[in-house]
Design a protein around this motif. Structure first.
Motif, PDB file in Angstrom:
ATOM      1  N   TRP A 130       0.838  -1.202   0.000  1.00  0.00           N
ATOM      2  CA  TRP A 130       0.000   0.000   0.000  1.00  0.00           C
ATOM      3  C   TRP A 130       0.870   1.247   0.000  1.00  0.00           C
ATOM      4  CZ3 TRP A 130      -0.716   4.417   2.757  1.00  0.00           C
ATOM      5  CH2 TRP A 130      -1.913   5.109   2.553  1.00  0.00           C
ATOM      6  N   MET A 131       1.904   1.260   0.854  1.00  0.00           N
ATOM      7  CA  MET A 131       2.779   2.425   0.934  1.00  0.00           C
ATOM      8  C   MET A 131       3.524   2.660  -0.375  1.00  0.00           C
ATOM      9  SD  MET A 131       4.321   2.570   4.820  1.00  0.00           S
ATOM     10  CE  MET A 131       4.795   0.849   5.002  1.00  0.00           C
ATOM     11  N   GLU A 132       3.892   1.567  -1.038  1.00  0.00           N
ATOM     12  CA  GLU A 132       4.569   1.709  -2.330  1.00  0.00           C
ATOM     13  C   GLU A 132       3.623   2.287  -3.373  1.00  0.00           C
ATOM     14  OE1 GLU A 132       6.931  -1.060  -5.639  1.00  0.00           O
ATOM     15  OE2 GLU A 132       6.277  -1.917  -3.727  1.00  0.00           O
ATOM     16  N   ASN A 133       2.397   1.794  -3.392  1.00  0.00           N
ATOM     17  CA  ASN A 133       1.400   2.287  -4.349  1.00  0.00           C
ATOM     18  C   ASN A 133       1.072   3.763  -4.110  1.00  0.00           C
ATOM     19  OD1 ASN A 133      -0.584   1.872  -6.497  1.00  0.00           O
ATOM     20  ND2 ASN A 133      -2.124   2.056  -4.888  1.00  0.00           N
ATOM     21  N   ALA A 134       1.034   4.169  -2.831  1.00  0.00           N
ATOM     22  CA  ALA A 134       0.724   5.546  -2.479  1.00  0.00           C
ATOM     23  C   ALA A 134       1.956   6.447  -2.485  1.00  0.00           C
ATOM     24  CB  ALA A 134       0.064   5.599  -1.106  1.00  0.00           C
ATOM     25  N   GLN A 135       3.116   5.865  -2.781  1.00  0.00           N
ATOM     26  CA  GLN A 135       4.368   6.619  -2.839  1.00  0.00           C
ATOM     27  C   GLN A 135       4.640   7.365  -1.536  1.00  0.00           C
ATOM     28  OE1 GLN A 135       4.866   8.983  -6.379  1.00  0.00           O
ATOM     29  NE2 GLN A 135       4.162   7.362  -7.746  1.00  0.00           N
ATOM     30  N   VAL A 136       4.461   6.655  -0.433  1.00  0.00           N
ATOM     31  CA  VAL A 136       4.649   7.260   0.880  1.00  0.00           C
ATOM     32  C   VAL A 136       6.099   7.715   1.086  1.00  0.00           C
ATOM     33  CG1 VAL A 136       4.602   6.790   3.373  1.00  0.00           C
ATOM     34  CG2 VAL A 136       2.721   6.020   1.917  1.00  0.00           C
ATOM     35  N   LYS A 137       7.047   6.985   0.514  1.00  0.00           N
ATOM     36  CA  LYS A 137       8.461   7.342   0.690  1.00  0.00           C
ATOM     37  C   LYS A 137       8.793   8.692   0.071  1.00  0.00           C
ATOM     38  CE  LYS A 137      10.350   2.660   1.063  1.00  0.00           C
ATOM     39  NZ  LYS A 137      11.309   1.679   0.476  1.00  0.00           N
ATOM     40  N   LYS A 138       7.990   9.135  -0.884  1.00  0.00           N
ATOM     41  CA  LYS A 138       8.246  10.421  -1.535  1.00  0.00           C
ATOM     42  C   LYS A 138       7.662  11.595  -0.752  1.00  0.00           C
ATOM     43  CE  LYS A 138       8.662   8.623  -6.228  1.00  0.00           C
ATOM     44  NZ  LYS A 138       8.228   8.757  -7.634  1.00  0.00           N
ATOM     45  N   LEU A 139       6.888  11.295   0.287  1.00  0.00           N
ATOM     46  CA  LEU A 139       6.353  12.364   1.122  1.00  0.00           C
ATOM     47  C   LEU A 139       7.486  13.004   1.927  1.00  0.00           C
ATOM     48  CD1 LEU A 139       3.199  10.544   2.516  1.00  0.00           C
ATOM     49  CD2 LEU A 139       3.188  12.388   0.827  1.00  0.00           C
ATOM     50  N   PRO A 140       7.478  14.313   2.106  1.00  0.00           N
ATOM     51  CA  PRO A 140       8.538  14.967   2.884  1.00  0.00           C
ATOM     52  C   PRO A 140       8.723  14.374   4.277  1.00  0.00           C
ATOM     53  CG  PRO A 140       7.254  16.617   1.709  1.00  0.00           C
ATOM     54  CD  PRO A 140       6.561  15.292   1.484  1.00  0.00           C
ATOM     55  N   ARG A 141       7.633  13.997   4.928  1.00  0.00           N
ATOM     56  CA  ARG A 141       7.717  13.447   6.286  1.00  0.00           C
ATOM     57  C   ARG A 141       7.660  11.922   6.303  1.00  0.00           C
ATOM     58  NH1 ARG A 141       3.229  16.591   9.632  1.00  0.00           N
ATOM     59  NH2 ARG A 141       3.997  15.170  11.258  1.00  0.00           N
ATOM     60  N   GLY A 142       7.538  11.301   5.148  1.00  0.00           N
ATOM     61  CA  GLY A 142       7.593   9.851   5.050  1.00  0.00           C
ATOM     62  C   GLY A 142       6.487   9.131   5.787  1.00  0.00           C
ATOM     63  N   SER A 143       6.810   7.921   6.257  1.00  0.00           N
ATOM     64  CA  SER A 143       5.817   7.065   6.909  1.00  0.00           C
ATOM     65  C   SER A 143       5.783   7.223   8.419  1.00  0.00           C
ATOM     66  CB  SER A 143       6.099   5.599   6.566  1.00  0.00           C
ATOM     67  OG  SER A 143       7.366   5.198   7.081  1.00  0.00           O
ATOM     68  N   THR A 144       6.688   8.029   8.981  1.00  0.00           N
ATOM     69  CA  THR A 144       6.768   8.143  10.441  1.00  0.00           C
ATOM     70  C   THR A 144       5.901   9.264  10.997  1.00  0.00           C
ATOM     71  OG1 THR A 144       8.740   9.550  10.223  1.00  0.00           O
ATOM     72  CG2 THR A 144       9.094   7.185  10.500  1.00  0.00           C
ATOM     73  N   GLN A 145       5.148   9.948  10.152  1.00  0.00           N
ATOM     74  CA  GLN A 145       4.218  10.972  10.607  1.00  0.00           C
ATOM     75  C   GLN A 145       2.869  10.328  10.936  1.00  0.00           C
ATOM     76  OE1 GLN A 145       2.579  13.487   7.347  1.00  0.00           O
ATOM     77  NE2 GLN A 145       3.888  12.242   6.009  1.00  0.00           N
ATOM     78  N   PRO A 146       1.996  11.000  11.674  1.00  0.00           N
ATOM     79  CA  PRO A 146       0.661  10.446  11.923  1.00  0.00           C
ATOM     80  C   PRO A 146      -0.117  10.265  10.619  1.00  0.00           C
ATOM     81  CG  PRO A 146       1.137  12.189  13.497  1.00  0.00           C
ATOM     82  CD  PRO A 146       2.230  12.234  12.461  1.00  0.00           C
ATOM     83  N   PHE A 147      -0.906   9.196  10.579  1.00  0.00           N
ATOM     84  CA  PHE A 147      -1.814   8.931   9.463  1.00  0.00           C
ATOM     85  C   PHE A 147      -3.229   8.866  10.018  1.00  0.00           C
ATOM     86  CE2 PHE A 147       1.891   8.226   7.070  1.00  0.00           C
ATOM     87  CZ  PHE A 147       1.575   8.021   5.736  1.00  0.00           C
ATOM     88  N   TYR A 148      -4.194   9.309   9.215  1.00  0.00           N
ATOM     89  CA  TYR A 148      -5.572   9.428   9.682  1.00  0.00           C
ATOM     90  C   TYR A 148      -6.532   8.615   8.825  1.00  0.00           C
ATOM     91  CZ  TYR A 148      -3.773  13.445  12.286  1.00  0.00           C
ATOM     92  OH  TYR A 148      -3.062  14.267  13.130  1.00  0.00           O
ATOM     93  N   GLN A 149      -7.459   7.932   9.488  1.00  0.00           N
ATOM     94  CA  GLN A 149      -8.593   7.336   8.790  1.00  0.00           C
ATOM     95  C   GLN A 149      -9.629   8.430   8.598  1.00  0.00           C
ATOM     96  OE1 GLN A 149     -10.076   4.088  11.134  1.00  0.00           O
ATOM     97  NE2 GLN A 149      -8.156   2.960  11.109  1.00  0.00           N
ATOM     98  N   VAL A 150     -10.055   8.635   7.364  1.00  0.00           N
ATOM     99  CA  VAL A 150     -11.019   9.702   7.100  1.00  0.00           C
ATOM    100  C   VAL A 150     -12.189   9.172   6.282  1.00  0.00           C
ATOM    101  CG1 VAL A 150      -9.225  11.471   7.183  1.00  0.00           C
ATOM    102  CG2 VAL A 150      -9.896  10.512   4.973  1.00  0.00           C
ATOM    103  N   LEU A 151     -13.375   9.698   6.587  1.00  0.00           N
ATOM    104  CA  LEU A 151     -14.553   9.453   5.762  1.00  0.00           C
ATOM    105  C   LEU A 151     -14.601  10.551   4.708  1.00  0.00           C
ATOM    106  CD1 LEU A 151     -17.285   8.671   8.461  1.00  0.00           C
ATOM    107  CD2 LEU A 151     -15.636   7.108   7.396  1.00  0.00           C
ATOM    108  N   VAL A 152     -14.771  10.163   3.473  1.00  0.00           N
ATOM    109  CA  VAL A 152     -14.751  11.120   2.369  1.00  0.00           C
ATOM    110  C   VAL A 152     -16.180  11.416   1.933  1.00  0.00           C
ATOM    111  CG1 VAL A 152     -13.894  11.572   0.045  1.00  0.00           C
ATOM    112  CG2 VAL A 152     -12.523  10.205   1.641  1.00  0.00           C
ATOM    113  N   ASP A 153     -16.460  12.680   1.681  1.00  0.00           N
ATOM    114  CA  ASP A 153     -17.782  13.093   1.214  1.00  0.00           C
ATOM    115  C   ASP A 153     -18.079  12.386  -0.105  1.00  0.00           C
ATOM    116  OD1 ASP A 153     -20.111  14.315   0.463  1.00  0.00           O
ATOM    117  OD2 ASP A 153     -19.387  16.368   0.709  1.00  0.00           O
TER     118      ASP A 153
END
Length: 339
Positions: free
Chosen positions: A240-263
């Motif tokens: 999942w992280m590879e598909n979402a390109q999490v490693k390319k995020l400035p803060r990477g995978s060690t930042q908080p992640f949130y479950q969100v309901l989308v409109d």
């Protein structure tokens, strides 16, 4: 009284609803086993024989077979080279976590219903199944919040103490080959214990910018969403992280992640997303506009005066979060004089 929200009493939202048979709690249970969970973007979710007909009927426009409602691609993660659409942050595990939470609430309500009907044998069976579910959910939450890392560090510390005792004995017996081997094992365990302790400390000290029930907007994809869960670091799979390109995020995978309901009016193909903290924004002005999602009536009491949603007590307890109180602005002297 056991507090809970019965799945059978849920209000409908748009064309989607979750329901179950009105008296399915009265049916004796067979061994607990979740037989089938499909994607929330599919047609339905059917759980085990404990709940005979817990069904999620999805929005017709959410069905994966309906190509006319596909999300447009072309949005870019900051610094990314490949175009990504909002669906890359769709999370089956986050959706499953929410559905399991619904299951807990429903079981708790069924226990109380059985007690009210003086069906004590059924109540005992239900309570037993509820305990199994709660135990499994607790393990998952502890893992997400770093409790497993803390336990791992403690176990390794105990092992190090034992090995040092063995090392002392080996030195006293002049068994230097064994002593050298024990030293190597101790060094390895010390490094592993240090890493586990650092991970547990990072989880314990996690600071969240957003809170349960808060309305947010996605910085890149622009959709509106509501916070329903949070993890101190990304707890998704490597794929999942590879598909979402999490490693390319400035803060990477060690930042908080949130479950969100989308409109669902804006993103009909995306019910539940798992979003890094850096990709979420608080609206500039209170957002009191309409928000549609089939899970809303399960998780929230309603909207507060600031436009955010008030999470139910069980959801706040799940994440050990206090009730958010809207600041009260007392009238100024001028207001009082004018009054």
């Amino acid at each position: 009284m056991v507090q809970g929200v019965s799945l059978s009493t849920l209000a409908t939202c748009g064309k989607s609803r979750i329901y179950c048979s009105s008296h399915s709690w009265m049916t004796p249970f067979e061994p607990f086993k979740r037989s089938h969970i499909e994607s929330a973007t599919g047609k339905h979710v059917v759980w085990n024989k404990c709940v005979q007909s817990l069904v999620l009927i999805g929005y017709p426009c959410v069905s994966r077979q309906r190509s006319c409602f596909k999300v447009k691609a072309g949005w870019m993660f900051r610094g990314g080279e490949q175009g990504l659409d909002a669906s890359v942050e769709q999370s089956e595990s986050a959706n499953e976590d929410i559905l399991m939470f619904f299951f807990q609430l429903d079981l708790a309500t069924r226990v109380q219903c059985a007690l009210n009907m003086e069906e004590y044998d059924i109540a005992q069976q239900l309570r037993s199944k509820l305990s199994e579910v709660e135990e499994e959910v607790t393990k998952q939450q502890q893992s997400k919040r770093g409790m497993s890392a803390k336990s791992e560090a403690q176990d390794k510390a105990i092992s190090i103490i034992r090995l040092r005792s063995d090392l002392q004995s080996a030195i006293e017996n002049e068994d230097y080959a064994l002593a050298a081997k024990l030293r190597d094992e101790i060094s390895k365990l010390e490094a592993e214990s240090l890493a586990a302790s650092a991970k547990a400390l990072a989880h314990e000290n996690a600071q969240y910018v957003f809170r349960l029930g808060q309305k947010v907007r996605h910085k890149l994809f622009g959709y509106r969403a509501i916070i329903v869960g949070m993890d101190p670091v990304c707890s998704e799979s490597n794929s999942w992280m590879e598909n979402a390109q999490v490693k390319k995020l400035p803060r990477g995978s060690t930042q908080p992640f949130y479950q969100v309901l989308v409109d669902v009016r804006a993103e009909p193909d995306l019910l539940v997303a798992y979003v890094p903290e850096e990709n979420l924004l608080i609206p500039d002005k209170p957002d009191k506009g309409r928000f549609d999602h089939p899970y809303m009536s399960f998780l929230f009491y309603g909207m507060d005066s600031a436009g955010d949603f008030i999470p139910i007590k069980q959801l706040r307890e799940k994440y050990n979060k206090p009730r958010h109180e809207i600041p009260f602005d007392p009238p100024t002297d001028e207001d009082g004089g004018n009054a």
